[in-house]
Design a protein around this motif. Structure first.
Motif, PDB file in Angstrom:
ATOM      1  N   LEU A 185       0.703  -1.283  -0.001  1.00  0.00           N
ATOM      2  CA  LEU A 185       0.065   0.138  -0.073  1.00  0.00           C
ATOM      3  C   LEU A 185       1.114   1.242  -0.136  1.00  0.00           C
ATOM      4  O   LEU A 185       1.820   1.460   0.843  1.00  0.00           O
ATOM      5  N   LYS A 186       0.744   2.221  -0.990  1.00  0.00           N
ATOM      6  CA  LYS A 186       1.413   3.259  -1.331  1.00  0.00           C
ATOM      7  C   LYS A 186       0.471   4.309  -1.291  1.00  0.00           C
ATOM      8  O   LYS A 186      -0.521   4.578  -1.814  1.00  0.00           O
ATOM      9  N   LEU A 187       0.902   5.534  -0.289  1.00  0.00           N
ATOM     10  CA  LEU A 187       0.035   6.799  -0.367  1.00  0.00           C
ATOM     11  C   LEU A 187       0.764   7.882  -0.608  1.00  0.00           C
ATOM     12  O   LEU A 187       1.950   8.039  -0.142  1.00  0.00           O
ATOM     13  N   PHE A 188       0.557   8.760  -1.409  1.00  0.00           N
ATOM     14  CA  PHE A 188       1.084  10.111  -1.341  1.00  0.00           C
ATOM     15  C   PHE A 188       0.262  11.170  -0.984  1.00  0.00           C
ATOM     16  O   PHE A 188      -0.795  11.414  -1.501  1.00  0.00           O
ATOM     17  N   LEU A 189       0.579  11.818   0.173  1.00  0.00           N
ATOM     18  CA  LEU A 189      -0.113  12.815   0.822  1.00  0.00           C
ATOM     19  C   LEU A 189       0.205  14.109   0.308  1.00  0.00           C
ATOM     20  O   LEU A 189       1.441  14.474   0.127  1.00  0.00           O
ATOM     21  N   THR A 190      -0.806  15.308   0.397  1.00  0.00           N
ATOM     22  CA  THR A 190      -0.379  16.540  -0.003  1.00  0.00           C
ATOM     23  C   THR A 190      -1.747  17.312   0.649  1.00  0.00           C
ATOM     24  O   THR A 190      -2.502  16.861   1.051  1.00  0.00           O
ATOM     25  N   ALA A 191      -1.302  18.667   0.908  1.00  0.00           N
ATOM     26  CA  ALA A 191      -2.372  19.556   1.366  1.00  0.00           C
ATOM     27  C   ALA A 191      -1.938  20.885   0.793  1.00  0.00           C
ATOM     28  O   ALA A 191      -0.782  21.141   0.479  1.00  0.00           O
ATOM     29  N   ASP A 192      -2.845  21.936   1.063  1.00  0.00           N
ATOM     30  CA  ASP A 192      -2.305  23.222   0.535  1.00  0.00           C
ATOM     31  C   ASP A 192      -1.276  23.917   1.438  1.00  0.00           C
ATOM     32  O   ASP A 192      -1.438  23.496   2.513  1.00  0.00           O
ATOM     33  N   GLU A 193      -0.705  24.553   0.617  1.00  0.00           N
ATOM     34  CA  GLU A 193       0.549  25.096   1.313  1.00  0.00           C
ATOM     35  C   GLU A 193       0.200  25.842   2.476  1.00  0.00           C
ATOM     36  O   GLU A 193       0.612  25.985   3.696  1.00  0.00           O
ATOM     37  N   LYS A 194      -0.676  26.897   2.655  1.00  0.00           N
ATOM     38  CA  LYS A 194      -1.299  27.672   3.630  1.00  0.00           C
ATOM     39  C   LYS A 194      -1.581  26.721   5.069  1.00  0.00           C
ATOM     40  O   LYS A 194      -1.228  26.867   6.195  1.00  0.00           O
ATOM     41  N   VAL A 195      -2.312  25.455   4.493  1.00  0.00           N
ATOM     42  CA  VAL A 195      -2.447  24.748   5.905  1.00  0.00           C
ATOM     43  C   VAL A 195      -1.410  23.992   6.367  1.00  0.00           C
ATOM     44  O   VAL A 195      -1.135  23.822   7.557  1.00  0.00           O
ATOM     45  N   ARG A 196      -0.318  23.608   5.633  1.00  0.00           N
ATOM     46  CA  ARG A 196       0.838  23.055   5.726  1.00  0.00           C
ATOM     47  C   ARG A 196       1.349  23.900   6.811  1.00  0.00           C
ATOM     48  O   ARG A 196       1.864  23.317   7.805  1.00  0.00           O
ATOM     49  N   VAL A 197       1.825  25.004   6.517  1.00  0.00           N
ATOM     50  CA  VAL A 197       2.483  26.076   7.164  1.00  0.00           C
ATOM     51  C   VAL A 197       1.817  26.209   8.566  1.00  0.00           C
ATOM     52  O   VAL A 197       2.411  26.054   9.712  1.00  0.00           O
ATOM     53  N   GLU A 198       0.521  26.461   8.428  1.00  0.00           N
ATOM     54  CA  GLU A 198      -0.190  26.653  10.105  1.00  0.00           C
ATOM     55  C   GLU A 198      -0.186  25.251  10.746  1.00  0.00           C
ATOM     56  O   GLU A 198       0.505  25.629  12.102  1.00  0.00           O
ATOM     57  N   ARG A 199      -0.151  24.254  10.179  1.00  0.00           N
ATOM     58  CA  ARG A 199      -0.200  23.034  10.953  1.00  0.00           C
ATOM     59  C   ARG A 199       1.165  22.819  11.687  1.00  0.00           C
ATOM     60  O   ARG A 199       1.570  22.673  12.738  1.00  0.00           O
ATOM     61  N   ARG A 200       2.348  23.106  10.798  1.00  0.00           N
ATOM     62  CA  ARG A 200       3.646  22.910  11.298  1.00  0.00           C
ATOM     63  C   ARG A 200       4.051  24.099  12.367  1.00  0.00           C
ATOM     64  O   ARG A 200       4.639  23.721  13.384  1.00  0.00           O
ATOM     65  N   PHE A 201       3.515  25.190  12.133  1.00  0.00           N
ATOM     66  CA  PHE A 201       3.903  26.266  12.904  1.00  0.00           C
ATOM     67  C   PHE A 201       3.292  25.949  14.289  1.00  0.00           C
ATOM     68  O   PHE A 201       3.803  26.074  15.372  1.00  0.00           O
TER      69      PHE A 201
ATOM     70  N   LEU B 239      11.583  13.552  -4.512  1.00  0.00           N
ATOM     71  CA  LEU B 239      10.058  13.340  -4.371  1.00  0.00           C
ATOM     72  C   LEU B 239       9.154  13.273  -5.491  1.00  0.00           C
ATOM     73  O   LEU B 239       9.164  14.035  -6.179  1.00  0.00           O
ATOM     74  N   ARG B 240       8.872  12.078  -5.660  1.00  0.00           N
ATOM     75  CA  ARG B 240       7.720  12.121  -6.826  1.00  0.00           C
ATOM     76  C   ARG B 240       6.667  10.981  -6.238  1.00  0.00           C
ATOM     77  O   ARG B 240       6.864  10.026  -5.495  1.00  0.00           O
ATOM     78  N   GLN B 241       5.448  11.058  -6.859  1.00  0.00           N
ATOM     79  CA  GLN B 241       4.397  10.083  -6.599  1.00  0.00           C
ATOM     80  C   GLN B 241       4.681   8.719  -7.310  1.00  0.00           C
ATOM     81  O   GLN B 241       4.758   8.907  -8.582  1.00  0.00           O
ATOM     82  N   ALA B 242       4.815   7.604  -6.694  1.00  0.00           N
ATOM     83  CA  ALA B 242       4.912   6.468  -7.175  1.00  0.00           C
ATOM     84  C   ALA B 242       3.710   5.989  -8.258  1.00  0.00           C
ATOM     85  O   ALA B 242       2.442   6.631  -7.929  1.00  0.00           O
ATOM     86  N   GLU B 243       3.908   5.489  -9.163  1.00  0.00           N
ATOM     87  CA  GLU B 243       2.725   5.265 -10.198  1.00  0.00           C
ATOM     88  C   GLU B 243       1.725   4.628  -9.476  1.00  0.00           C
ATOM     89  O   GLU B 243       0.507   4.764  -9.884  1.00  0.00           O
ATOM     90  N   ASP B 244       1.926   3.763  -8.479  1.00  0.00           N
ATOM     91  CA  ASP B 244       0.864   2.787  -7.918  1.00  0.00           C
ATOM     92  C   ASP B 244       0.606   3.440  -6.693  1.00  0.00           C
ATOM     93  O   ASP B 244      -0.186   2.819  -5.744  1.00  0.00           O
ATOM     94  N   ALA B 245       0.932   4.733  -6.418  1.00  0.00           N
ATOM     95  CA  ALA B 245       0.499   5.296  -4.999  1.00  0.00           C
ATOM     96  C   ALA B 245      -0.900   5.901  -5.151  1.00  0.00           C
ATOM     97  O   ALA B 245      -1.422   6.615  -6.284  1.00  0.00           O
ATOM     98  N   ILE B 246      -1.405   6.114  -3.928  1.00  0.00           N
ATOM     99  CA  ILE B 246      -2.877   6.634  -4.066  1.00  0.00           C
ATOM    100  C   ILE B 246      -2.672   7.932  -3.876  1.00  0.00           C
ATOM    101  O   ILE B 246      -1.954   8.346  -2.538  1.00  0.00           O
TER     102      ILE B 246
END
Ligand code: DC
Length: 230
Positions: A141-157, A191-198
């Motif tokens: 099972l492969k997952l490729f996670l993403t989120a909008d930049e603004k949200v990522r900054v806020e969460r990390r902060f 960093l790139r999404q594997a072909e079989d990643a969700i």
């Protein structure tokens, strides 16, 4: 119950480790934060006044670095040469240099070898940048996670502030953009999404919702693979 390998990759600060940790508890799997390993190597170089841009010197010193994970008070902690550095490696002085360390082929080869060793037995969740593409290309099972930049900054902060780090939103944002750029554009296993990643965008999803969705997906995958094995 059949055990599988789960690879979670994606951009900086989109909750890969949070999801991996939550999922590990739900499935009773081991979790390995591969980014912590690159951070520990970086911390060693900083502490020994080794310029991270001096590739030859970094490579020469690599054999002096021992990275391990140990449970301390119920939490999985990163150890550098027998010292608990879990908090130290999250600091900005490490975040600012880690992507430069992670471009070095010899560093990557050493870390990948260690990661494969740690993942020899199934029942493991590893998060990072190249887990589905390089470390465990056969992960079930492969997952490729993403989120909008603004949200990522806020969460990390918020996360860093909660842990007591002194940092501004602007510093978090600049570091995040810089790391994503270097991680995506490096020659060695970018960093790139594997072909079989969700692909999973968690911008508008809570931690709890994310865990419910992904653990259902993982359980489904484990079940169908167990049936196929029969
Ligand atoms: O997941 P993290 O933000 O703690 O990772 C720190 C850095 O390490 C990240 O900017 C890129 C690098 N990294 C990598 O190159 N490959 C991995 N598998 C994990 C992390």
């Amino acid at each position: 119950m059949k055990k599988i390998t789960i690879a979670i990759d994606g951009y900086s600060s989109c909750g890969k480790s949070t999801l991996a940790k939550d999922l590990a508890i739900t499935l009773q799997y081991a979790h390995i934060d591969s980014g912590a390993m690159y951070r520990a190597v970086t911390l060693f170089m900083i502490d020994h006044d080794i310029n991270v841009e001096d590739v030859d010197l970094v490579v020469e010193n690599l054999s002096r670095v021992k990275v391990e994970f140990k449970f301390v008070g119920g939490a999985n902690c990163t150890f550098l040469n027998d010292r608990n550095v879990e908090s130290e490696i999250r600091k900005l002085r490490v975040s600012e240099k880690v992507s430069q360390i992670a471009v070095i082929a010899e560093v990557r080869h050493a870390m990948v070898a260690l990661q494969r060793q740690m993942g020899q037995t199934k029942g493991i969740i590893m998060d990072g940048r190249d887990i589905g593409t390089v470390v465990f290309p056969n992960a079930e099972l492969k997952l490729f996670l993403t989120a909008d930049e603004k949200v990522r900054v806020e969460r990390r902060f918020q996360e860093l502030r909660e842990k007591g780090h002194t940092i501004t939103r602007e510093e978090v944002k600049a570091n995040l953009i810089q790391r994503d750029y270097i991680d995506t554009n490096r020659a060695e296993s970018p960093l790139r999404q594997a072909e079989d990643a969700i692909l999973f965008n968690n911008t508008h999803i809570t931690r709890k919702e994310q865990l419910a969705m992904i653990s259902a997906l993982a359980k489904e995958r484990i079940k169908s693979l167990a049936i196929a094995d029969e």
